[in-house]
Enzyme design. Structure first.
Site: not given
Length: 493
Positions: A98, A62, A38
Site C-alpha cells: 500500500s 491475497w 486496501d
C-alpha cells in the site's frame, strides 16, 4: 509466475467472462477480476478521482500485490484503467504494498511499499522499503531507477526492521512529508514521520504516535490530514483489544483529532474514536477534492476470514461508499456522510409516512440495490427497526434500536451464507425519541449512517437471490415508522 503489467492485463481480459453476477455490487467499486484489498493512491487530479488498490488479478485470494487502478468523475461510476504496478523489481518482488499519490512538478507520483520475501516463511521472513513510480498521463507509471527512496538504513532504532509500510505522502509549508506504519516489536503499534523536498531524498523527523498498549501491536495505513483548525490521524491498528462494544473485529480502524508538530514529528491528541462500528471496514484512505471535501473510502472486508465469492465466483473484495468527513467543532468528533453525487442515481422513489408498528409488518417494496431514508419514533417499544433482504423463511439482516440500552444493532446472524452468530452495536442517542437512518444496500453489502453520520456501520452479507423483502417491526411495545423513503440505485458496474 512472471508478474508483469502485460501479463496481468491479458489474464484478466481472457477470464473476466467467468465472473458470476450473484453478489457483484451495483454501485460500489470492485476489482475487475480476482482479489482486491486496501485503497491506495486516492487523489483528485485533472478533473477526475483516481483510486488505486491492492490487487491480485490471478486468483480471488491475497497474492503478490499489484496496484489496480480505477478512474471516476463522481465516485459512483468507475472506469477500470490499466494495472498501474506489478511486482517486477528486486525491491518489490514480494509485492507492491500500500501507498499513496501526490502531484509533483505536474506529474502524478505514487509512493508505495516494496515487499521482499527473504526466506521460506513468508509470514516472518521479509523486509519492506518505500519506492516511487511516476506518470505523465495518470495512467502509465514508470518506477524510479533510484528506488528505494526510503530504505532499511533509514528506519530509526526501536522501530520494526520488517513492518515498515503504507506511506501516505502530503505537502505542508513547502515540504513533503510521509507517515509510515510500523511497530516496536514489543506489542505496540507506531507511526513514523519523514520529510523531503523532492520525494526522493528523505530524512527522519520523529516518531509521530505510539500505542499505549490498548491500541494494537502494529499500525497500518496511516493517513494524516488537516480538517478545520486541527489535524486528523486515521490508521488501522492490528489485533486491537475490544473496548466494550467497540473494536470487536480482529483488526480495527480509528481516528484521533489533534495537532502535528512538523519540527519534532509529534502528533498531540487527547483520545481516539472508531471510524466504523460494523464488521467490514479497513485501511481507509482520504483525498481532498476540488470542492474542498475530505473524502474517505475503505476496504469493505476484513482480514482472516473466508469470503463466499472466493469459491467459484472469481472475485473477492470491494470498496465502501466514499464518505465525506466533517469535523463537528462542538466536541471535535468526525461525522461521516454519504456524498451528494449518489442522489443522481436514484430511481423509482417510494414513500410511506406515519406507519404505526406493533409486531412485524412487511412493506410493499422489495429490492437488492437501493437507498433508504428512515425516521423511527421509539414510543413504548423495547426494540424498533428494519429487516432487510428477507425471504419470509428466516433469512434477514436486522437493523434495530434497543431503547433501554441506547444501542443500535446490526445483526447478520441470518443474513445468508458465510455468516452466523455475528452482530455489532453502536451507542445511539434517539434525539426527541427519534432515530434517523440512511441505509445503502447493494447486493452483498449494507452501510448504515446513524443520526446524520454520527456513527456508521458497514457489513457484507450474502443472502439468496429471492431475499429481497423489507419489513419494519416493533417489539415489547409500539413505535412509529415516521417516514420511509426508498430509491432503487442505478447499477454502474
Amino acid at each position: 509466475m512472471l508478474y508483469t503489467l502485460d501479463n496481468a492485463e491479458q489474464f484478466v481480459a481472457e477470464r473476466k467472462h467467468l465472473l458470476r453476477p450473484q453478489y457483484r455490487l451495483g454501485y460500489h467499486l470492485m476489482a475487475e477480476f480476482g482479489w482486491m484489498n486496501d485503497p491506495n493512491g486516492f487523489i483528485f487530479h485533472n478533473g477526475h478521482y483516481h483510486l488505486f488498490y491492492q490487487y491480485y488479478p490471478y486468483q480471488p485470494v491475497w497474492g503478490p500485490m499489484h496496484w489496480g487502478h480505477a478512474i471516476s468523475r463522481d465516485l459512483v461510476s468507475w472506469e477500470y484503467a490499466p494495472v498501474a504496478l506489478a511486482p517486477d523489481q528486486p525491491y518489490d518482488s514480494g509485492g507492491c504494498f500500500s501507498g499513496s499519490a501526490i502531484v509533483h512538478e505536474g506529474k502524478l507520483h505514487l509512493m508505495y511499499t516494496g515487499h521482499v520475501v527473504t526466506g521460506p516463511n513468508g509470514d516472518t521472513d521479509y523486509y519492506q522499503t518505500q519506492n516511487i513510480a511516476v506518470s505523465d498521463d495518470g495512467r502509465a507509471f514508470a518506477k524510479l531507477a533510484s528506488n528505494p527512496v526510503l530504505g532499511l538504513e533509514q528506519i530509526p532504532a526501536g522501530a520494526s526492521r520488517k513492518d515498515f509500510r503504507d506511506p501516505k505522502v502530503f505537502e505542508r509549508d513547502g515540504s513533503y512529508y510521509t507517515v509510515i506504519g510500523s511497530n516496536d516489536g514489543a506489542g505496540h503499534g507506531l507511526i513514523l514521520l519523514y520529510r523531503s523536498q523532492n520525494l526522493v531524498n528523505w530524512t527522519f523527523v520523529g516518531e509521530m504516535a505510539r500505542s499505549d498498549g490498548q491500541m494494537g501491536d502494529n499500525w497500518e495505513c496511516p493517513d494524516l490530514f488537516p480538517l478545520g483548525d486541527y489535524d486528523v490521524l486515521m490508521m488501522s491498528p492490528q489485533r486491537m483489544p475490544a473496548q466494550g462494544d467497540n473494536y470487536r473485529n480482529l483488526h480495527s480502524t480509528t481516528y484521533m483529532v489533534g495537532k502535528l508538530n512538523t519540527e519534532t514529528g509529534l502528533f498531540s491528541y487527547d483520545g481516539y474514536e472508531p471510524i466504523d462500528y460494523g464488521f467490514d471496514f479497513y485501511a481507509p484512505q482520504t483525498a481532498l477534492d476540488s470542492q474542498g471535501r475530505r473524502i474517505v473510502i475503505g476496504w469493505m472486508e476484513t482480514w482472516e476470514q473466508e469470503i463466499p465469492t472466493q469459491l467459484g465466483h472469481y472475485w473477492a473484495g470491494a470498496m465502501t461508499l466514499p464518505r465525506e468527513a466533517v469535523l463537528r467543532s462542538s466536541d471535535r468528533k468526525l461525522l461521516f456522510q454519504p456524498l451528494e453525487e449518489l442522489k443522481a442515481y436514484r430511481r423509482d422513489g417510494f414513500e410511506l409516512r406515519e406507519l404505526e408498528l406493533a409486531g412485524e409488518q412487511l412493506l410493499a417494496v422489495r429490492g437488492d440495490c437501493y437507498e433508504l431514508e428512515v425516521v423511527l419514533r421509539i414510543g413504548s417499544a423495547r426494540e424498533l427497526g428494519l429487516k432487510l433482504r428477507t425471504n419470509g423463511a428466516g433469512e434477514e439482516t436486522v437493523l434495530a434500536y434497543h431503547a433501554e440500552e441506547g444501542l443500535f444493532r446490526f445483526n447478520r446472524d441470518c443474513s445468508g451464507i458465510g455468516q452466523g452468530g455475528e452482530r455489532r452495536t453502536a451507542i445511539a442517542l434517539a434525539e426527541g425519541g427519534e432515530l434517523s437512518l440512511r441505509i445503502f444496500v447493494d447486493q452483498s453489502s449494507v452501510e448504515v449512517f446513524l443520526q446524520g453520520g454520527e456513527k456508521v456501520m458497514t457489513g457484507r452479507i450474502y443472502p439468496g437471490e429471492a431475499s429481497t423483502g423489507i419489513a419494519a417491526f416493533a417489539s415489547g411495545g409500539t413505535g412509529t415508522l415516521v417516514s420511509f423513503k426508498k430509491w432503487d440505485i442505478e447499477r454502474q458496474l
